[in-house]
Design an enzyme around this catalytic site. Sequence first.
Site, PDB file in Angstrom:
ATOM      1  N   ARG A  49     -10.363 -11.600   1.752  1.00 29.89           N
ATOM      2  CA  ARG A  49     -11.214 -12.674   1.197  1.00 29.89           C
ATOM      3  C   ARG A  49     -10.479 -14.014   1.198  1.00 29.89           C
ATOM      4  O   ARG A  49     -11.105 -15.061   1.281  1.00 29.89           O
ATOM      5  CB  ARG A  49     -11.675 -12.265  -0.215  1.00 29.89           C
ATOM      6  N   LYS A 103       0.842  -1.203   0.000  1.00 29.07           N
ATOM      7  CA  LYS A 103       0.000   0.000   0.000  1.00 29.07           C
ATOM      8  C   LYS A 103       0.878   1.254   0.000  1.00 29.07           C
ATOM      9  O   LYS A 103       2.022   1.207   0.450  1.00 29.07           O
ATOM     10  CB  LYS A 103      -0.860   0.017   1.277  1.00 29.07           C
TER      11      LYS A 103
HETATM   12  N1  BES Z   1      -8.297  -3.886   4.303  1.00 32.72           N
HETATM   13  C1  BES Z   1      -8.356  -3.454   2.957  1.00 32.72           C
HETATM   14  C2  BES Z   1      -9.628  -2.652   2.665  1.00 32.72           C
HETATM   15  C3  BES Z   1      -9.664  -1.278   3.237  1.00 32.72           C
HETATM   16  C4  BES Z   1      -8.941  -0.254   2.649  1.00 32.72           C
HETATM   17  C5  BES Z   1     -10.451  -0.994   4.328  1.00 32.72           C
HETATM   18  C6  BES Z   1      -8.999   1.023   3.179  1.00 32.72           C
HETATM   19  C7  BES Z   1     -10.524   0.277   4.843  1.00 32.72           C
HETATM   20  C8  BES Z   1      -9.780   1.290   4.268  1.00 32.72           C
HETATM   21  C9  BES Z   1      -8.361  -4.658   2.022  1.00 32.72           C
HETATM   22  O1  BES Z   1      -7.575  -5.702   2.429  1.00 32.72           O
HETATM   23  C10 BES Z   1      -7.826  -4.175   0.724  1.00 32.72           C
HETATM   24  O2  BES Z   1      -6.697  -3.806   0.684  1.00 32.72           O
HETATM   25  N2  BES Z   1      -8.663  -4.192  -0.292  1.00 32.72           N
HETATM   26  C11 BES Z   1      -8.283  -3.738  -1.577  1.00 32.72           C
HETATM   27  C12 BES Z   1      -8.864  -4.693  -2.590  1.00 32.72           C
HETATM   28  C13 BES Z   1      -8.353  -4.450  -3.977  1.00 32.72           C
HETATM   29  C14 BES Z   1      -6.895  -4.813  -4.071  1.00 32.72           C
HETATM   30  C15 BES Z   1      -9.178  -5.279  -4.932  1.00 32.72           C
HETATM   31  C16 BES Z   1      -8.833  -2.327  -1.771  1.00 32.72           C
HETATM   32  O3  BES Z   1      -9.943  -2.053  -1.307  1.00 32.72           O
HETATM   33  O4  BES Z   1      -8.127  -1.509  -2.324  1.00 32.72           O
HETATM   34 MN    MN Z   2      -5.559  -5.497   1.805  1.00 30.10          MN
END
Ligand code: BES
Ligand code: MN
Length: 501
Positions: free
Chosen positions: A354, A280
């Site tokens: 997931r 990230k």
């Molecule tokens: N935990 C994150 C989702 C999230 C992001 C929750 C920001 C709250 C604030 C999850 O694991 C994630 O990173 N999801 C990705 C999925 C994507 C790679 C398809 C996302 O939401 O960017």
């Molecule tokens: Mn994630």
Amino acid sequence: MEFSVKSGSPEKQRSACIVAGVYEPRRLSPVAEQLDKISEGYISALLRRGDLEGKPGQVLLLHHVPNVLSERVLLVGCGKERDLDERQYRQIIEKTIATLNDTGSMEAVCFLPELHVKARGTYWKVRQAVETTLDSLYTFNQLKSNPSEVRRPLRRLVFNVSTRRELALGEKAIAHGVAISTGVQYAKDLANLPANICNPVYLAEQAETLAEHPHVKFSKVDEAQMQQLGMNSYLAVGRGSANESVMSVVEYCPPGLESQPPIVLVGKGLTFDSGGISIKPSAGMDEMKYDMGGAASVFGTMQALIQLELPLHVIGVLAGCENMPSGHAYRPGDVLTTMSGQTVEVLNTDAEGRLVLCDALTYVERYEPDVVIDIATLTGACIIALGHQTSGLMTPHNPLAHEILSAAEQSGDKTWRLPLGDEYDEQLQSNFADFANVGGRPAGSITAGCFLSHFTKKYTWAHLDIAGTAWQSGRAKGATGRPVPLLTQFLLNKAGIELED
Ligand code: BES
Ligand code: MN
Ligand code: ZN
């Protein structure tokens, strides 16, 4: 904090403070009216002089009002009587609590449950007042060397209801409100802890403390057991981390309910989500300690359930894991064989929730559940869709959707249903495995729900995406404890507990 209910008139109260509402424009509520009478027009004279208009958020603290036995009277603006809705009611309570806590009234008699809130009765108003009070007084000071302390904090709050007939309702509302708030507080504390303290093993240790109650059993699934069970997808996510993955199982079962098919709650417990190899951006990455908010809400709901001693068989699962990049980490392109036997192509290691949940959801098949709800900070897309106000709800099962939406409506812990379906599921197609772990930018929350739906065919299931609701950012950064109120309400309804009568 201590709460109680009473039904009496304001002139008889001998308290540090009486709280009474004033509507806009300068209209006294019935209690304020009574106080005005005994003080021979003292309050109405103040209002005429322009000291208080009655706008929402306004307060006026009076000392030694003539002929009133209590030391103080706090007048609280309630806005136009016709406009008083649920949100405004909660804001009025919040303002009242902040004022009482700041001005040295250690106890107060609060007449605000007598206000008219559209379509809401005494039970709701007292319970919301309790929950709002405890929510707004919450602080997280465990890790500060010199936490600032309030000199004379609010300690006792008495809610006044209009008739003696409503006392029992008020008492029930306090019991439920306190149990829910206790759950919320446990969830907040756990979620606010940083990932260097709250790792998957710590999550499991906290879950184990619930087993001090005689009707609760604790067990855990460690990495070696996951290996044997074929939970390769869950294991892959944790492989890059030095912290072991641990899945905790907390079973609440009052005697005699052993054969009742359980309600199963599965919480995403990513104690830190760096994104892994698909790392990230660094801005705001600290907030990914909250990626275990789903597990924290399962923990909090189990606390509330135990406190309420509901006659239900409930199993809580905390799916603890940490997603880190390293030489051992799983990579984009890897194909994983899940516990269900279905294969997944990893296109993004940041879509890890997931991958952990799919194996946890397969694992819970063994309980032959009545219903399974998973709770997860699953997608950033859910924040784009519903903001920070509302959790996302996905389920193929209409009756369950209605039950959850009703619980949301009753508790004020909002959720909104998003669709699932094959037309979305197509986005998960992979050339190399049964599905990919991401479905592209459009409908990102829904394709995540579709992914999970492939692992929940054997029971009735719903998914709550709490990415937007589990914590707040900015100056008030902190966990919210949501959706503990929603889940606890769902359980109260399942147990057949009546609210308003
Ligand atoms: N935990 C994150 C989702 C999230 C992001 C929750 C920001 C709250 C604030 C999850 O694991 C994630 O990173 N999801 C990705 C999925 C994507 C790679 C398809 C996302 O939401 O960017
Ligand atoms: Mn994630
Ligand atoms: Zn995540």
